[in-house]
Design a protein around this motif. Structure first.
Motif, mmCIF file in Angstrom:
data_model
loop_
_atom_site.group_PDB
_atom_site.id
_atom_site.type_symbol
_atom_site.label_atom_id
_atom_site.label_comp_id
_atom_site.label_asym_id
_atom_site.label_seq_id
_atom_site.Cartn_x
_atom_site.Cartn_y
_atom_site.Cartn_z
ATOM 1 N N MET A 1 36.245 1.612 43.133
ATOM 2 C CA MET A 1 34.952 1.680 42.447
ATOM 3 C C MET A 1 34.716 3.141 42.096
ATOM 4 S SD MET A 1 32.869 -0.912 44.936
ATOM 5 C CE MET A 1 31.264 -0.906 44.163
ATOM 6 N N ARG A 2 35.037 3.504 40.843
ATOM 7 C CA ARG A 2 35.028 4.924 40.472
ATOM 8 C C ARG A 2 33.777 5.333 39.717
ATOM 9 N NH1 ARG A 2 37.947 6.503 44.273
ATOM 10 N NH2 ARG A 2 38.246 8.552 43.380
ATOM 11 N N GLU A 3 32.655 4.643 39.913
ATOM 12 C CA GLU A 3 31.440 5.023 39.195
ATOM 13 C C GLU A 3 31.007 6.431 39.591
ATOM 14 O OE1 GLU A 3 30.240 1.527 41.108
ATOM 15 O OE2 GLU A 3 28.281 2.332 41.658
ATOM 16 N N HIS A 4 30.356 7.106 38.629
ATOM 17 C CA HIS A 4 30.067 8.522 38.839
ATOM 18 C C HIS A 4 28.805 8.811 39.617
ATOM 19 C CE1 HIS A 4 33.435 9.160 36.248
ATOM 20 N NE2 HIS A 4 33.347 10.456 36.457
ATOM 21 N N ASN A 5 27.744 8.049 39.364
ATOM 22 C CA ASN A 5 26.508 8.303 40.111
ATOM 23 C C ASN A 5 26.507 7.383 41.313
ATOM 24 O OD1 ASN A 5 24.835 10.205 38.264
ATOM 25 N ND2 ASN A 5 25.840 8.711 36.940
ATOM 26 N N ARG A 6 26.971 7.931 42.438
ATOM 27 C CA ARG A 6 27.337 7.056 43.534
ATOM 28 C C ARG A 6 26.243 6.888 44.575
ATOM 29 N NH1 ARG A 6 32.594 6.263 42.884
ATOM 30 N NH2 ARG A 6 33.126 5.677 45.006
ATOM 31 N N ASP B 1 27.941 9.350 31.224
ATOM 32 C CA ASP B 1 28.709 9.863 32.352
ATOM 33 C C ASP B 1 30.002 9.079 32.557
ATOM 34 O OD1 ASP B 1 28.170 12.056 33.794
ATOM 35 O OD2 ASP B 1 26.975 11.073 35.336
ATOM 36 N N GLU B 2 29.905 7.761 32.443
ATOM 37 C CA GLU B 2 31.084 6.931 32.665
ATOM 38 C C GLU B 2 32.075 7.075 31.517
ATOM 39 O OE1 GLU B 2 31.524 5.723 35.520
ATOM 40 O OE2 GLU B 2 29.454 5.990 36.179
ATOM 41 N N THR B 3 31.576 7.160 30.271
ATOM 42 C CA THR B 3 32.500 7.175 29.138
ATOM 43 C C THR B 3 33.311 8.464 29.073
ATOM 44 O OG1 THR B 3 30.733 7.965 27.721
ATOM 45 C CG2 THR B 3 31.158 5.617 27.682
ATOM 46 N N ARG B 4 32.759 9.541 29.605
ATOM 47 C CA ARG B 4 33.539 10.785 29.599
ATOM 48 C C ARG B 4 34.800 10.658 30.438
ATOM 49 N NH1 ARG B 4 28.953 15.276 30.413
ATOM 50 N NH2 ARG B 4 28.644 13.992 32.220
ATOM 51 N N GLY B 5 34.717 9.768 31.443
ATOM 52 C CA GLY B 5 35.893 9.506 32.266
ATOM 53 C C GLY B 5 36.435 10.697 33.025
#
Ligand code: UDP
Ligand code: MG
Length: 340
Positions: free
Chosen positions: A172-177, A294-298
Motif C-alpha cells: 500500500m504505497r499511498e503518500h498521505n499515510r 500527490d499520487e500521480t507524481r509517483g
C-alpha cells in the motif's frame, strides 16, 4: 536468521532517550527469550541520534537502522521500518517511551492466540495537555463514525501485526499515510490490549498543532468521502432555505410595504456567509485534489541515505517496490540492495 519479532521505532531528534529506549526494549525482549531485531528509522534527526544508533548497532547485532536522507515524517518512517522488517511479527513503537516496551509481551500473547493485529489502546494518558486529550478524544470518535472501516478509538500506532498484515501494508504505497487506519483496513482478526500511556520521558512532542491537523486530515480524507458528501446535503439545505426566505419576504412585502427587507446590510452579511461556505467547500475539494496530484507524481515515499545491519538478500526477497531504496552511496555493486 529470520527473527520472530521485528520492532520498528521512528526516531526524530531523540538523542536524550535513545539509549534508555534501547535498554528497556532489549531487557523486555531478552526476557521473552525469542529472537528479535530492533529497526530504528532515523527520520532526518538534526541531533546526535544517528551517532547513538551507529553505536548501538555496533555493540548489539539485534539493532539495525535505516537512515533517511531528510525528514519525511513519522508515518513514512514507520513505513520504512515495516518495509525492512523480516520478522514473523512486526511491532510499531515510539522511541520516546510513551509506549512502554513492557506491554510487548501482552501484545505477543494475543498474537500467539491467533490474532493478526493486536493494537494497544490508551486506557489512560499521562502528561499530556487537556487540549491534546480533548481533541484526540473527539477526533477518534468522529473518525469512527464517518469511516467505513472501523478504526479503533484512542489507539495510536503502538501495535503488533503479523507478517501477513505487514506484507499487505508493504504494497500500500499511498503518500498521505495514516498507518493506524491502514492496518484496520487490511482486516484479519484484530484485537486490542489496554495500556497506560506514559508521559514523554525526555524532550518535546514532535507533533505541534499544525502537524496534528494535517495528520487528522490524512485520516479523514484517506478513509472517508464524508466531507465531500456533506456538500450535497449542505447545498440542498441552502437551496430549500433560499426558497422559503423568498416566499416569506414576498409575503411580508405584499402585506407590510415594498421597502421591507430593503437594507443592504442583510445582503452583505449573507454574501459573506455564503462566500465563506463556498470557499470552505472548495478547500475540502482541494484536499482531495491535492492528494490525487500527490499520487500521480509517483515519487518514492522516502529516500534512504544509508542502512546498517540488514541482510540484503532478505530485503530483496521482501518484494517491496525497489524505487524506495534509492541509496545515496553504494560500494561494490554486487551487494547493492537496488541492483536490478
Ligand atoms: N517522529 C518521527 N518523525 C517526525 C516526528 C516524530 O520519526 O517527523 C517520531 C518521534 O521520534 C517519536 C514518534 O515519532 O518516536 C512519535 O512522535 P512524538 O512522540 O513527538 O508524538 P506524540 O507522542 O507527542 O504524539
Ligand atoms: Mg510521543
Amino acid at each position: 536468521m529470520k527473527p520472530i519479532y521485528s520492532i520498528v521505532a521512528p526516531v526524530y531528534n531523540e538523542e536524550g532517550i535513545l539509549r534508555e529506549f534501547y535498554n528497556r526494549v532489549s531487557q523486555v525482549m531478552t526476557d521473552m527469550g525469542e529472537d528479535w531485531e530492533l529497526i530504528m528509522v532515523n527520520d532526518g534527526s538534526r541531533d546526535s541520534s544517528i551517532a547513538i544508533m551507529e553505536d548501538l548497532a555496533a555493540s548489539d547485532s539485534h539493532v539495525k537502522y535505516v537512515n533517511f536522507a531528510r525528514n519525511f515524517g513519522h508515518q513514512t518512517a514507520v513505513t520504512a521500518g515495516i518495509d525492512y522488517a523480516t520478522g514473523d511479527a512486526v511491532i510499531l513503537i515510539d522511541t520516546d517511551l510513551q509506549d512502554p516496551p513492557e506491554v510487548i509481551p501482552k501484545l505477543a500473547e494475543q498474537w500467539k492466540d491467533g490474532y493478526e493485529v493486536v493494537y494497544a489502546v490508551r486506557a489512560k494518558r499521562s502528561g499530556e495537555s487537556w487540549f491534546k486529550l480533548a481533541t484526540a478524544r473527539l477526533f477518534y470518535r468522529v473518525l469512527y463514525r464517518i469511516t467505513e472501516v472501523s478504526i479503533p478509538v484512542d489507539t495510536g500506532d503502538f501495535r503488533l501485526m503479523d507478517a501477513k498484515v505487514a506484507d499487505v501494508l508493504r504494497n500500500m504505497r499511498e503518500h498521505n499515510r495514516f498507518i493506524r487506519g491502514m492496518t484496520s483496513w487490511v482486516g484479519f482478526k484484530q484485537t486490542g490490549v489496554e495500556y497506560e500511556r506514559a508521559a514523554r520521558e525526555w524532550g518535546e512532542t514532535k507533533y505541534p498543532l499544525r502537524k496534528m491537523i494535517s495528520f487528522a486530515l490524512d485520516g479523514v480524507t484517506g478513509f472517508s468521502f464524508f466531507p465531500l458528501q456533506i456538500m450535497g446535503t449542505a447545498s440542498a439545505f441552502l437551496g430549500v432555505l433560499a426558497i422559503i426566505v423568498a416566499i416569506v419576504i414576498s409575503v411580508l412585502r405584499v402585506s407590510l410595504g415594498a421597502n421591507f427587507f430593503g437594507g443592504q446590510a442583510t445582503t452583505i452579511v449573507l454574501l459573506l456567509l455564503l462566500t465563506s461556505f463556498q470557499l470552505f467547500f472548495l478547500f475540502i475539494m482541494g484536499l482531495y485534489v491535492a492528494r490525487i496530484y500527490d499520487e500521480t507524481r509517483g515519487r518514492p515515499l522516502y529516500v534512504v541515505a544509508s542502512t546498517s545491519g540488514f541482510d540484503k538478500q532478505a530485503i530483496r526477497d521482501a518484494d517491496v517496490p525497489p524505487h524506495d531504496y534509492i541509496v545515496a552511496s553504494t560500494g561494490g555493486f554486487g551487494e547493492a540492495v537496488n541492483d536490478e
